[in-house]
Design an enzyme around this catalytic site. Sequence first.
Site, PDB file in Angstrom:
ATOM      1  N   THR A  37       1.811  -0.759  -9.154  1.00 55.62           N
ATOM      2  CA  THR A  37       1.756  -2.416  -9.382  1.00 55.62           C
ATOM      3  C   THR A  37       0.767  -3.002  -8.577  1.00 55.62           C
ATOM      4  O   THR A  37       0.102  -3.887  -8.906  1.00 55.62           O
ATOM      5  CB  THR A  37       2.881  -3.114  -8.974  1.00 55.62           C
ATOM      6  OG1 THR A  37       3.251  -2.728  -7.414  1.00 55.62           O
ATOM      7  CG2 THR A  37       4.376  -2.453  -9.592  1.00 55.62           C
ATOM      8  N   LEU A  73       5.000  -2.099   3.183  1.00 53.37           N
ATOM      9  CA  LEU A  73       5.122  -2.876   2.010  1.00 53.37           C
ATOM     10  C   LEU A  73       5.503  -2.288   0.918  1.00 53.37           C
ATOM     11  O   LEU A  73       5.492  -2.860  -0.097  1.00 53.37           O
ATOM     12  CB  LEU A  73       4.013  -4.004   1.943  1.00 53.37           C
ATOM     13  CG  LEU A  73       3.917  -5.280   2.963  1.00 53.37           C
ATOM     14  CD1 LEU A  73       3.797  -4.787   4.356  1.00 53.37           C
ATOM     15  CD2 LEU A  73       2.765  -6.082   2.808  1.00 53.37           C
ATOM     16  N   TYR A 145      16.495  -1.772  -6.419  1.00 54.97           N
ATOM     17  CA  TYR A 145      15.572  -2.564  -5.576  1.00 54.97           C
ATOM     18  C   TYR A 145      16.598  -3.164  -4.484  1.00 54.97           C
ATOM     19  O   TYR A 145      16.149  -2.865  -3.213  1.00 54.97           O
ATOM     20  CB  TYR A 145      14.835  -3.454  -6.125  1.00 54.97           C
ATOM     21  CG  TYR A 145      13.993  -4.358  -5.274  1.00 54.97           C
ATOM     22  CD1 TYR A 145      12.907  -3.864  -4.910  1.00 54.97           C
ATOM     23  CD2 TYR A 145      14.468  -5.712  -5.042  1.00 54.97           C
ATOM     24  CE1 TYR A 145      11.939  -4.613  -4.084  1.00 54.97           C
ATOM     25  CE2 TYR A 145      13.436  -6.330  -4.158  1.00 54.97           C
ATOM     26  CZ  TYR A 145      12.106  -5.787  -3.735  1.00 54.97           C
ATOM     27  OH  TYR A 145      11.623  -6.715  -2.928  1.00 54.97           O
ATOM     28  N   TYR A 159      16.870   4.981  13.136  1.00 52.77           N
ATOM     29  CA  TYR A 159      15.780   5.419  13.866  1.00 52.77           C
ATOM     30  C   TYR A 159      15.701   4.634  15.408  1.00 52.77           C
ATOM     31  O   TYR A 159      15.324   5.200  16.324  1.00 52.77           O
ATOM     32  CB  TYR A 159      14.617   5.324  13.075  1.00 52.77           C
ATOM     33  CG  TYR A 159      14.302   6.589  12.274  1.00 52.77           C
ATOM     34  CD1 TYR A 159      13.516   7.481  12.562  1.00 52.77           C
ATOM     35  CD2 TYR A 159      15.076   6.802  11.198  1.00 52.77           C
ATOM     36  CE1 TYR A 159      13.220   8.658  11.823  1.00 52.77           C
ATOM     37  CE2 TYR A 159      14.742   7.834  10.335  1.00 52.77           C
ATOM     38  CZ  TYR A 159      13.702   8.749  10.798  1.00 52.77           C
ATOM     39  OH  TYR A 159      13.739   9.820   9.958  1.00 52.77           O
TER      40      TYR A 159
END
Length: 322
Positions: A37, A73, A145, A159
Site C-alpha cells: 500500500t 508502522l 486487522y 516481550y
Amino acid sequence: MTKRSLVTGGSGFIGSHLCERLLAQGHEVLCVDNFFTGRRANVEHLLDQKRFELLRHDITFPLYVEVDEIYNLACPASPIHYQFDPVQTTKTSVVGAINMLGLAKRLKIPVLQASTSEVYGDPTVHPQVEGYWGNVNPIGPRSCYDEGKRCAETLFFDYHRQHKMDIKVIRIFNTYGPRMHPNDGRVVSNFVVQALQGKDITIYGTGKQTRSFCFVDDLVEGMMKTMATKPGYTGPVNLGNPVEQTVGELANTVVRLVGSSSKVVYSDLPMDDPKQRKPDISKARAELNWEPRVPVEEGLKRTIAYFDDLLSRQSGQDTRGA
C-alpha cells in the site's frame, strides 16, 4: 550523536511524513516497505538526502540491520486494503511484530508499535480510554486487522515483561492529510476525491456514525514524543483528535470547501463498522504534553489541495466539480 531510525511502512501515508520529520531533526532514516500500500512516490523527494535509505522488504521475513530505534508502522490500514489479503494482514501484524521485537531485543533498543483505535472494536464505552478492553468480533471481515493489532499489543507487552524491553505502544485514531491513497476507501479520501470529481458522495449507513479526525502532522508529533519518553513508559496511549463529528457533517464540510456540486447518496453500512469513535486523550496530554493543534477545516483544506493537484496531474485537466 546522530540517531539511526528504522521506519517500517515508511513509504506509506503516515510513515512518509514520519521519515520527513525524523530527517528534519537530524536522524538517519532507514525506510522499509514492501510497497503493497506504500508508494515510492511518497518518499521520492527524500531519496537524494544522504541520511535517507529506502529498502524494499516485507517484515514478515526477518530483517538484520543496525539501528538505534524502531517505529513499526507496517500494515495495511484501510478496510479495502487489509481485507484484500486478510491472512497476509494478520501475518504482517503478528509475525511482523515478532520480527521487529526480535531485532529490538538483539540491539537493545526502543521499539514503537503503531496500534489502532480498532482494538476497541465497536465500542460500548465512549469516549474510548486506554483501560477499555474493547468490543471486537474475532471472526468478522475486519478481524484480520482488529485482532492482528490486538495480538501485536499482546506480544509487545509480553516481550516487555519477559525480556525487560523498552516498548512504546500508541493507538492511532482516524488520521488524514496529504499522501493518503486516493483509493483506500477511507471516509476523508473518499469524500474529497468524489467531491473534486463532481461525483455523488457515498455515505455508508445513515451518516449519524461519528469519527474524530486527526491531521497527520499532529499524529507524527505525538509519535515522536512517545518515542522520546524514558524507558519504562510503555503506553498504550491514544493519539487522536477528541473533536467528534458525524460522517454526514464531514461530507457537508468537504462539499462546501471544495465548492462541489456533488450530491450525498446513502449505501448499506459494512459489517462491524463502529458507530462511535472518539479518543480520550487525557493520558497523552498529561504524560506527553501532546494534543492536536490543526483544526479539522484547515487540515481538510490542505488535504483537498493535495488531492486536487494529484488528480489534475493524473487527468491533465481541472478536477473540480462544476
